[in-house]
Design an enzyme around this catalytic site. Structure first.
Site, PDB file in Angstrom:
ATOM      1  N   TRP A 149      -7.152  -5.698   0.877  1.00  0.00           N
ATOM      2  CA  TRP A 149      -7.726  -5.314  -0.504  1.00  0.00           C
ATOM      3  C   TRP A 149      -7.642  -6.600  -1.421  1.00  0.00           C
ATOM      4  CZ3 TRP A 149     -11.181  -2.172  -0.296  1.00  0.00           C
ATOM      5  CH2 TRP A 149     -11.255  -0.792   0.811  1.00  0.00           C
ATOM      6  N   ASP A 198      -4.711  -4.280  -9.268  1.00  0.00           N
ATOM      7  CA  ASP A 198      -5.255  -3.281  -8.451  1.00  0.00           C
ATOM      8  C   ASP A 198      -4.083  -2.165  -8.034  1.00  0.00           C
ATOM      9  OD1 ASP A 198      -6.428  -1.568  -6.686  1.00  0.00           O
ATOM     10  OD2 ASP A 198      -7.318  -3.197  -5.354  1.00  0.00           O
ATOM     11  N   LYS A 211      -6.961   7.951  -4.065  1.00  0.00           N
ATOM     12  CA  LYS A 211      -5.712   7.995  -3.372  1.00  0.00           C
ATOM     13  C   LYS A 211      -4.597   8.885  -4.158  1.00  0.00           C
ATOM     14  CE  LYS A 211      -7.860   4.432  -0.988  1.00  0.00           C
ATOM     15  NZ  LYS A 211      -8.215   3.203  -1.649  1.00  0.00           N
TER      16      LYS A 211
HETATM   17  C1  LIG Z   1      -9.142   2.173  -1.488  1.00  0.00           C
HETATM   18  C2  LIG Z   1      -8.779   0.984  -2.304  1.00  0.00           C
HETATM   19  C3  LIG Z   1      -9.879   0.392  -2.651  1.00  0.00           C
HETATM   20  C4  LIG Z   1     -11.248   0.402  -2.441  1.00  0.00           C
HETATM   21  O1  LIG Z   1     -11.387   1.665  -3.374  1.00  0.00           O
HETATM   22  P1  LIG Z   1     -13.178   2.018  -3.396  1.00  0.00           P
HETATM   23  O2  LIG Z   1     -12.761   3.129  -4.393  1.00  0.00           O
HETATM   24  O3  LIG Z   1     -13.533   2.600  -2.074  1.00  0.00           O
HETATM   25  O4  LIG Z   1     -13.991   0.857  -3.837  1.00  0.00           O
HETATM   26  C5  LIG Z   1      -9.548  -1.012  -3.346  1.00  0.00           C
HETATM   27  N1  LIG Z   1      -8.357  -1.451  -3.288  1.00  0.00           N
HETATM   28  C6  LIG Z   1      -6.859  -0.555  -2.904  1.00  0.00           C
HETATM   29  C7  LIG Z   1      -5.751  -0.992  -3.027  1.00  0.00           C
HETATM   30  C8  LIG Z   1      -7.342   0.396  -2.498  1.00  0.00           C
HETATM   31  O5  LIG Z   1      -6.549   1.307  -1.908  1.00  0.00           O
END
Ligand SMILES: *Cc1c(COP(=O)(O)O)cnc(C)c1O
Length: 374
Positions: free
Chosen positions: A114, A185, A209
């Protein structure tokens, strides 16, 4: 939380355990309330899906969910909380659009899949300086902070608090250089443990998540940083516009927002972030212990940065991976296949995954190992 009526015949004890990485398990209590309120939310005569985002009913949902999130994360008053669409992936662009503030460079820490995605997107808009990278070590470790190469001219430092695919998590908040902004993030570990929001300029997280269903993205941003977006940015990519309109510059993802609100109430009832963090620690320790004490399973991540949320593992004998996944599914243990980028297995232990579920998994793993010992 709205009381769950007893006429709902969803026996949650009989549901399988879901270890999927996202969209992921939700608390059954939340699903029950949603089921009960599906046709008529609080006597309004409407499903939440059917109501105007500008009506008083949804206004109450929006207000309460924000207040609950602020309480759970102790968000200071000088931060805006936004409930957006577009996923964490849109934030990979919105962060540079809004936070470069005329500067040409941004610092990024590369700790896995990511981080790589965030870096690739940011490179379209600025010079990305890689402060530290775990790539040469196959993302099994976070480089020592003393080795990081900060660029004090960089507008901000971005890091991925938890790498959902590689299973690498920061258990400390990184330092920044000079007056750099700190951006994170937190898609896969927000609300799993306490964070000191005041150390951050901006935190973002896709909801699917650890907060709710997909389609909702939460952004927590310091108010004084709004209003400096690049001129070419789409209006919906300007945090100031979004904040000024209470996340309703256009139609927000109302149903996902509502479910997220129920999850936040559930989390408060569970004792909040501190209480769930203690439970998350117990869950992760149980699974890591099962892996480490076997000569059958392997987790490659350095102990100091192992994720408490996403635990990838392989079998020493890779030919047993397919039977492992098949038998696990048959035993009611779902979502254990690893990400297509890395293979193997992965168990995601988000807030909604119970200690009982992890116990069921580790019992299964021990039995499977015993049955296949040569
Ligand atoms: C799942 C995830 C993403 C992507 O998320 P989307 O909602 O599909 O754009 C980005 N960063 C992390 C750490 C993730 O777990």
């Amino acid at each position: 939380m709205t009381e769950v009526k007893t006429n709902i015949e969803l026996d949650t004890d009989l549901r399988p355990h879901n270890f999927g990485a996202g969209p992921a398990a939700l608390p059954p209590a939340v699903l029950k309330v949603a089921q009960q309120e599906m046709l008529d939310w609080h006597g309004s005569g409407m499903s939440v899906m059917e109501m105007s985002h500008r009506g008083k009913e949804f206004g109450q949902i929006a207000e309460e969910s924000e207040a609950d999130l602020r309480e759970l994360l102790n968000i200071p008053a000088n931060y805006k909380v936004l409930f957006l669409q577009g996923g964490a992936t849109s934030q990979f662009a919105m962060v540079p659009f809004n936070l470069l503030r005329g500067k040409a460079t941004a610092d990024y820490v590369n700790t896995g899949f990511w981080s790589e995605r965030a870096i690739a997107e940011a490179k379209k808009y600025c010079t990305v300086k890689i402060v530290a990278s775990g790539e040469s070590g196959k993302y099994r470790d976070i480089p020592e902070p003393s080795s990081w190469q900060h660029d004090s001219q960089a507008a901000y430092l971005h890091y991925t608090a938890n790498e959902t695919i590689h299973g690498v998590e920061f258990h400390h908040t990184p330092e920044v250089a000079g007056d750099q902004l700190l951006v994170s993030d937190m898609s896969s570990n927000i609300l799993s443990a306490a964070v000191e929001v005041s150390k951050f300029a901006l935190i973002y997280a896709g909801a699917q998540k650890n907060i709710g269903p997909s389609g909702l993205t939460i952004v927590i941003v310091r108010e004084d940083l709004l209003g400096q977006v690049v001129p070419f940015a789409p209006s919906l990519f300007d945090y100031k516009t979004l904040a000024a309109n209470g996340s309703m510059a256009n139609t927000p993802p109302t149903y996902g927002w509502y479910i997220a609100g129920l999850v936040l109430k559930w989390l408060k009832e569970k004792g909040g972030v501190e209480a769930i963090a203690a439970l998350n620690k117990q869950k992760a320790e149980l699974l890591y212990r099962t892996i480490d004490q076997s000569d059958f399973y392997v987790n490659p991540v350095a102990i100091s940065c192992r994720s408490r949320m996403n635990i990838p593992f392989t079998l020493k004998d890779p030919t047993l991976e397919k039977p492992f996944l098949q038998e696990a599914t048959a035993a009611g243990l779902l979502g254990l296949a690893g990400h297509r980028a890395v293979g193997g297995m992965r168990a995601s232990l988000y807030n909604a995954v119970t200690l009982d579920a992890v116990q069921a998994l580790t019992n299964f793993m021990s039995d499977f190992a015993a049955a296949h010992k040569k």
